[in-house]
Design an enzyme around this catalytic site. Structure first.
Site, mmCIF file in Angstrom:
data_model
loop_
_atom_site.group_PDB
_atom_site.id
_atom_site.type_symbol
_atom_site.label_atom_id
_atom_site.label_comp_id
_atom_site.label_asym_id
_atom_site.label_seq_id
_atom_site.Cartn_x
_atom_site.Cartn_y
_atom_site.Cartn_z
ATOM 1 N NE ARG A 151 -17.638 -4.617 12.784
ATOM 2 C CZ ARG A 151 -18.663 -5.333 12.354
ATOM 3 N NH1 ARG A 151 -18.651 -6.638 12.478
ATOM 4 N NH2 ARG A 151 -19.702 -4.752 11.776
ATOM 5 C CB CYS A 208 -1.021 -0.123 8.277
ATOM 6 S SG CYS A 208 -1.568 -1.368 7.104
ATOM 7 C CB CYS A 266 -0.921 -0.009 1.221
ATOM 8 S SG CYS A 266 -2.029 1.415 1.235
ATOM 9 C CB CYS A 286 -15.436 -7.319 6.302
ATOM 10 S SG CYS A 286 -14.775 -5.661 6.049
ATOM 11 C CB CYS A 293 -18.512 -0.452 8.994
ATOM 12 S SG CYS A 293 -17.373 -1.212 10.175
ATOM 13 C CB CYS A 314 -1.754 3.845 8.083
ATOM 14 S SG CYS A 314 -2.824 4.467 6.771
ATOM 15 C CB CYS A 343 -18.545 -5.296 5.003
ATOM 16 S SG CYS A 343 -17.616 -3.843 5.540
HETATM 17 S S1 SF4 Z 1 -4.355 1.026 6.777
HETATM 18 FE FE1 SF4 Z 1 -2.695 -0.014 5.646
HETATM 19 S S2 SF4 Z 1 -3.700 -0.803 3.828
HETATM 20 FE FE2 SF4 Z 1 -5.074 0.752 4.689
HETATM 21 S S3 SF4 Z 1 -4.517 2.663 3.678
HETATM 22 FE FE3 SF4 Z 1 -3.274 2.568 5.544
HETATM 23 S S4 SF4 Z 1 -1.339 1.611 4.911
HETATM 24 FE FE4 SF4 Z 1 -2.853 1.193 3.309
#
Ligand code: SF4
Length: 364
Positions: free
Chosen positions: A262, A61, A54, A98, A190, A58, A130
């Site tokens: 949840r 993540c 990705c 999901c 959600c 974040c 979802c």
């Molecule tokens: S949470 Fe992870 S998968 Fe989702 S946008 Fe952020 S870096 Fe990408």
């Protein structure tokens, strides 16, 4: 008519969060019993249909390409693979599948067409579907709705202020815009967040203000406890205490009485007693399956044993809202527009994200 309030203030929610523990628990349990069957818990299975790689940053993540983690990426799963997994989830008591894809935003094209076909396929299995696919335009939301999508997940993650300490590649306002786009369809929303990222109590409450003042409020609010994964900027965060988790669940229940609260990531760190306290405080949904996208989750059999011990029953699908119809691709009113929306890229510097990125370069 619903009595749900949409004008909560930060002070009011902070007062609730800080109540003496037993009082908070009692109040939340009372609200819970008024709006829900306290012995029914909705069970969802989360399926990572496209893992890793990705472009976002974040801080929590392991799927962000810029950090060095153990996650092995894979391309989009096939419709047949997804169908097989959905059937397995249904057989083990899940009412909802999901599907998560590690994308910044949805792009019109073959991959999105495949996801639409996955939605049609699962809806025809009489399960709630979802998706969590990143930012979404209104037209894309309509296309998902037509395919039979039941819910769209798009978490706010934290308060608007603390969001900037965790993510620099997309803006909080884009989250709200995507939720707004989903709201233009009959797909339910959600949206929740993560605690344990180093935020203050005020940030947890700030996130709840942002969610509780939406009108309508999200139909489902996931409360995640950070799973600190090696290689991510938040790898050294201490685990969330069960007391904080219960407080967060109880406060969410009180300010969003009708929503499904949840329990999401972080359940492996919780004892059964801890989870039972969360159910008492108003949690009425869990994710099942041994993986939550990429982080560990309790085994389905363990969950079913826990349900038996607590006298809980898995919720049947389409109890809260009718099953959507599925419109086939050839009959669709909403075609791909090839839009190129300008989602924001704040790109401010977050020190720990930069450090994790630099460290990853040395490890590759
Ligand atoms: S949470 Fe992870 S998968 Fe989702 S946008 Fe952020 S870096 Fe990408």
């Amino acid at each position: 008519m619903s009595n749900t309030r949409h004008n909560w203030t930060k002070e009011e929610i902070l007062d609730i969060y800080n109540k003496p523990f037993m009082e908070l628990l009692y109040e939340a349990a009372t609200v819970h019993r008024k709006y829900h069957d306290p012995n029914t818990v909705q069970v969802s299975t989360l399926l990572s249909i496209k893992t890793g790689g990705c472009p976002e940053d974040c801080g929590y993540c392991p799927q962000a390409a810029r950090y060095h983690t153990d996650v092995e990426g894979n391309d989009l799963m096939s419709v047949q693979q997804v169908k097989a997994q959905a059937l397995r989830a249904k057989a083990s008591g899940s009412s909802r599948v999901c599907m998560g894809a590690a994308w910044r935003n949805v792009k019109d094209g073959q991959e999105f067409d495949d996801v639409l076909e996955m939605v049609r396929t699962i809806n025809k299995l009489d399960m709630e579907v979802c998706c969590t696919l990143g930012m979404l335009t209104e037209n894309q939301a309509h296309r998902l709705a037509e395919a039979g999508l039941y819910a769209y997940n798009h978490n706010l993650d934290s308060s608007e202020e603390y969001y900037k300490e965790v993510i620099s590649t997309r803006g909080f306002e884009d989250r709200l815009q995507t939720i707004d786009n989903v709201r233009k369809t009959n797909v339910t929303v959600c949206s929740g967040g993560i605690i344990g990222m180093g935020e203050k109590t005020e940030d947890r409450v700030g996130m709840l203000v942002a969610l509780a003042t939406l009108n309508p409020q999200p139909e489902s609010v996931p409360i995640n406890a950070l799973v600190a994964v090696d290689g991510t900027p938040l790898e050294d965060q201490e685990p969330v205490s069960i007391w904080d988790m219960v407080r967060m669940v109880a406060t969410t229940r009180i300010v969003m009485p009708e929503t499904q609260v949840r329990l999401s990531a972080g359940r492996t760190q919780m004892s059964r007693e801890g989870q039972a306290m969360c159910f008492f405080a108003g949690a009425n949904s869990i994710f099942a399956g041994d993986k939550l996208l990429t982080t560990p989750n309790p085994d389905v059999n363990e969950d079913m044993e826990m349900f038996k011990m607590l006298g809980l029953n898995p919720q049947k699908p389409f109890i809260k809202k009718m099953q959507p119809n599925t419109v086939e691709a050839e009959d669709s009113k909403f075609q791909a527009l090839g839009e190129k929306p300008k989602w924001s890229r704040p790109e401010h510097k977050i020190e720990r994200n930069e450090e994790a990125k630099e460290k990853a370069k040395t490890l590759r």
